[in-house]
Design a protein around this motif. Structure first.
Motif, PDB file in Angstrom:
ATOM      1  N   ALA A   1       0.832  -1.213   0.000  1.00 58.13           N
ATOM      2  CA  ALA A   1       0.000   0.000   0.000  1.00 58.13           C
ATOM      3  C   ALA A   1       0.862   1.257   0.000  1.00 58.13           C
ATOM      4  O   ALA A   1       0.591   2.214  -0.749  1.00 58.13           O
ATOM      5  N   LEU A   2       1.908   1.272   0.817  1.00 64.09           N
ATOM      6  CA  LEU A   2       2.784   2.449   0.876  1.00 64.09           C
ATOM      7  C   LEU A   2       3.578   2.625  -0.420  1.00 64.09           C
ATOM      8  O   LEU A   2       3.788   3.758  -0.873  1.00 64.09           O
ATOM      9  N   THR A   3       4.000   1.529  -1.022  1.00 65.99           N
ATOM     10  CA  THR A   3       4.711   1.596  -2.301  1.00 65.99           C
ATOM     11  C   THR A   3       3.795   2.142  -3.388  1.00 65.99           C
ATOM     12  O   THR A   3       4.199   2.970  -4.209  1.00 65.99           O
ATOM     13  N   THR A   4       2.547   1.686  -3.378  1.00 63.78           N
ATOM     14  CA  THR A   4       1.565   2.196  -4.335  1.00 63.78           C
ATOM     15  C   THR A   4       1.345   3.684  -4.133  1.00 63.78           C
ATOM     16  O   THR A   4       1.314   4.464  -5.104  1.00 63.78           O
ATOM     17  N   ALA A   5       1.219   4.100  -2.876  1.00 71.22           N
ATOM     18  CA  ALA A   5       1.044   5.525  -2.580  1.00 71.22           C
ATOM     19  C   ALA A   5       2.255   6.325  -3.053  1.00 71.22           C
ATOM     20  O   ALA A   5       2.109   7.398  -3.659  1.00 71.22           O
ATOM     21  N   ALA A   6       3.463   5.802  -2.813  1.00 73.00           N
ATOM     22  CA  ALA A   6       4.684   6.489  -3.251  1.00 73.00           C
ATOM     23  C   ALA A   6       4.712   6.620  -4.773  1.00 73.00           C
ATOM     24  O   ALA A   6       5.075   7.675  -5.315  1.00 73.00           O
ATOM     25  N   ALA A   7       4.312   5.572  -5.468  1.00 67.69           N
ATOM     26  CA  ALA A   7       4.288   5.611  -6.934  1.00 67.69           C
ATOM     27  C   ALA A   7       3.314   6.671  -7.437  1.00 67.69           C
ATOM     28  O   ALA A   7       3.626   7.424  -8.375  1.00 67.69           O
ATOM     29  N   PHE A   8       2.150   6.752  -6.790  1.00 66.27           N
ATOM     30  CA  PHE A   8       1.173   7.767  -7.191  1.00 66.27           C
ATOM     31  C   PHE A   8       1.674   9.177  -6.904  1.00 66.27           C
ATOM     32  O   PHE A   8       1.497  10.078  -7.735  1.00 66.27           O
ATOM     33  N   VAL A   9       2.304   9.378  -5.768  1.00 67.61           N
ATOM     34  CA  VAL A   9       2.853  10.706  -5.440  1.00 67.61           C
ATOM     35  C   VAL A   9       3.908  11.090  -6.472  1.00 67.61           C
ATOM     36  O   VAL A   9       3.921  12.218  -6.977  1.00 67.61           O
ATOM     37  N   LEU A  10       4.779  10.150  -6.806  1.00 69.01           N
ATOM     38  CA  LEU A  10       5.823  10.435  -7.792  1.00 69.01           C
ATOM     39  C   LEU A  10       5.216  10.727  -9.164  1.00 69.01           C
ATOM     40  O   LEU A  10       5.561  11.727  -9.808  1.00 69.01           O
ATOM     41  N   ALA A  11       4.295   9.880  -9.595  1.00 67.66           N
ATOM     42  CA  ALA A  11       3.728  10.002 -10.948  1.00 67.66           C
ATOM     43  C   ALA A  11       2.749  11.159 -11.092  1.00 67.66           C
ATOM     44  O   ALA A  11       2.664  11.765 -12.166  1.00 67.66           O
ATOM     45  N   LEU A  12       2.023  11.476 -10.026  1.00 67.80           N
ATOM     46  CA  LEU A  12       0.962  12.485 -10.142  1.00 67.80           C
ATOM     47  C   LEU A  12       1.318  13.845  -9.555  1.00 67.80           C
ATOM     48  O   LEU A  12       0.647  14.836  -9.870  1.00 67.80           O
ATOM     49  N   LYS A  13       2.339  13.906  -8.723  1.00 69.83           N
ATOM     50  CA  LYS A  13       2.682  15.171  -8.077  1.00 69.83           C
ATOM     51  C   LYS A  13       4.126  15.607  -8.332  1.00 69.83           C
ATOM     52  O   LYS A  13       4.378  16.744  -8.715  1.00 69.83           O
ATOM     53  N   VAL A  14       5.083  14.707  -8.105  1.00 71.42           N
ATOM     54  CA  VAL A  14       6.490  15.105  -8.202  1.00 71.42           C
ATOM     55  C   VAL A  14       6.905  15.350  -9.648  1.00 71.42           C
ATOM     56  O   VAL A  14       7.374  16.445  -9.988  1.00 71.42           O
ATOM     57  N   ILE A  15       6.750  14.351 -10.507  1.00 71.89           N
ATOM     58  CA  ILE A  15       7.180  14.494 -11.907  1.00 71.89           C
ATOM     59  C   ILE A  15       6.421  15.630 -12.602  1.00 71.89           C
ATOM     60  O   ILE A  15       7.051  16.514 -13.208  1.00 71.89           O
ATOM     61  N   PRO A  16       5.084  15.688 -12.524  1.00 69.30           N
ATOM     62  CA  PRO A  16       4.381  16.822 -13.136  1.00 69.30           C
ATOM     63  C   PRO A  16       4.758  18.167 -12.499  1.00 69.30           C
ATOM     64  O   PRO A  16       4.838  19.175 -13.187  1.00 69.30           O
ATOM     65  N   GLY A  17       4.999  18.160 -11.192  1.00 69.76           N
ATOM     66  CA  GLY A  17       5.425  19.392 -10.518  1.00 69.76           C
ATOM     67  C   GLY A  17       6.781  19.872 -11.018  1.00 69.76           C
ATOM     68  O   GLY A  17       7.009  21.073 -11.166  1.00 69.76           O
ATOM     69  N   GLN A  18       7.661  18.934 -11.296  1.00 71.22           N
ATOM     70  CA  GLN A  18       8.960  19.299 -11.863  1.00 71.22           C
ATOM     71  C   GLN A  18       8.795  19.872 -13.268  1.00 71.22           C
ATOM     72  O   GLN A  18       9.446  20.866 -13.618  1.00 71.22           O
ATOM     73  N   GLU A  19       7.934  19.249 -14.059  1.00 70.95           N
ATOM     74  CA  GLU A  19       7.705  19.746 -15.421  1.00 70.95           C
ATOM     75  C   GLU A  19       7.150  21.167 -15.389  1.00 70.95           C
ATOM     76  O   GLU A  19       7.574  22.021 -16.170  1.00 70.95           O
ATOM     77  N   LYS A  20       6.228  21.418 -14.473  1.00 69.62           N
ATOM     78  CA  LYS A  20       5.676  22.766 -14.328  1.00 69.62           C
ATOM     79  C   LYS A  20       6.765  23.741 -13.879  1.00 69.62           C
ATOM     80  O   LYS A  20       6.869  24.863 -14.398  1.00 69.62           O
ATOM     81  N   ALA A  21       7.585  23.315 -12.933  1.00 75.90           N
ATOM     82  CA  ALA A  21       8.650  24.185 -12.417  1.00 75.90           C
ATOM     83  C   ALA A  21       9.681  24.520 -13.492  1.00 75.90           C
ATOM     84  O   ALA A  21      10.247  25.618 -13.491  1.00 75.90           O
ATOM     85  N   LEU A  22       9.928  23.596 -14.405  1.00 76.00           N
ATOM     86  CA  LEU A  22      10.858  23.883 -15.499  1.00 76.00           C
ATOM     87  C   LEU A  22      10.328  25.005 -16.391  1.00 76.00           C
ATOM     88  O   LEU A  22      11.112  25.795 -16.927  1.00 76.00           O
ATOM     89  N   ARG A  23       9.007  25.077 -16.533  1.00 74.06           N
ATOM     90  CA  ARG A  23       8.393  26.117 -17.359  1.00 74.06           C
ATOM     91  C   ARG A  23       8.251  27.433 -16.606  1.00 74.06           C
ATOM     92  O   ARG A  23       8.444  28.505 -17.179  1.00 74.06           O
ATOM     93  N   THR A  24       7.867  27.352 -15.328  1.00 78.40           N
ATOM     94  CA  THR A  24       7.459  28.559 -14.592  1.00 78.40           C
ATOM     95  C   THR A  24       8.421  29.000 -13.501  1.00 78.40           C
ATOM     96  O   THR A  24       8.269  30.093 -12.965  1.00 78.40           O
ATOM     97  N   LYS A  25       9.373  28.151 -13.145  1.00 77.65           N
ATOM     98  CA  LYS A  25      10.295  28.405 -12.020  1.00 77.65           C
ATOM     99  C   LYS A  25       9.572  28.416 -10.673  1.00 77.65           C
ATOM    100  O   LYS A  25      10.099  28.859  -9.676  1.00 77.65           O
ATOM    101  N   ASP A  26       8.343  27.920 -10.643  1.00 76.02           N
ATOM    102  CA  ASP A  26       7.549  27.868  -9.416  1.00 76.02           C
ATOM    103  C   ASP A  26       7.665  26.473  -8.805  1.00 76.02           C
ATOM    104  O   ASP A  26       7.240  25.496  -9.408  1.00 76.02           O
ATOM    105  N   VAL A  27       8.247  26.395  -7.617  1.00 78.86           N
ATOM    106  CA  VAL A  27       8.416  25.106  -6.948  1.00 78.86           C
ATOM    107  C   VAL A  27       7.478  24.961  -5.746  1.00 78.86           C
ATOM    108  O   VAL A  27       7.700  24.137  -4.864  1.00 78.86           O
TER     109      VAL A  27
END
Length: 135
Positions: free
Chosen positions: A78-104
């Motif tokens: 369950a925790l591994t699944t949660a970690a995968a979702f956080v990475l896939a849905l929040k961290v990676i997309p958040g990084q992509e947004k930050a590369l465009r906007t410099k907003d972290v």
């Protein structure tokens, strides 16, 4: 066979999850301090895909050892699944947004949650509450 799967599981965790946790943690500072956030983002994306091997070998190990129904394994899944979702849905997309906007904004928080989830899984793998192996 369990020793082989366990070895592959641990190696995959070290090789895949370690770089993601370090790169993701360093990313916000790299964005704000004119570092190399593109490289860190690429590391996160590539090693996230390699990281899929961690639960694959984990399931294989648990299956061979006959512990798939043990509570510590179920919680770890369950925790591994949660970690995968956080990475896939929040961290990676958040990084992509930050590369465009410099907003972290919030990115460090999501990265911290991802890292905390993996740290918890690691502790569970070592302590194995209720384990009969004595470890």
């Amino acid at each position: 066979m369990s020793k082989l799967f366990l070895s592959l599981h641990v190696l995959a965790a070290i090789i895949a999850i370690g770089p993601v946790t370090v790169a993701a943690s360093a990313f916000p500072k790299a964005v704000t301090n004119d570092g190399n956030p593109e490289l860190l983002h690429r590391i996160c994306r590539v090693y996230a895909l390699v990281g899929i091997s961690v639960p694959v070998f984990g399931f294989a190990t648990a299956g061979v050892m006959g512990v798939t129904s043990h509570p510590w394994v179920i919680v770890s899944i369950a925790l591994t699944t949660a970690a995968a979702f956080v990475l896939a849905l929040k961290v990676i997309p958040g990084q992509e947004k930050a590369l465009r906007t410099k907003d972290v904004k919030h990115l460090a928080m999501y990265t911290g949650v991802f890292n905390l989830l993996w740290a918890t899984v690691t502790v569970l793998m070592i302590l194995r509450p209720g384990s009969t192996t004595g470890a």
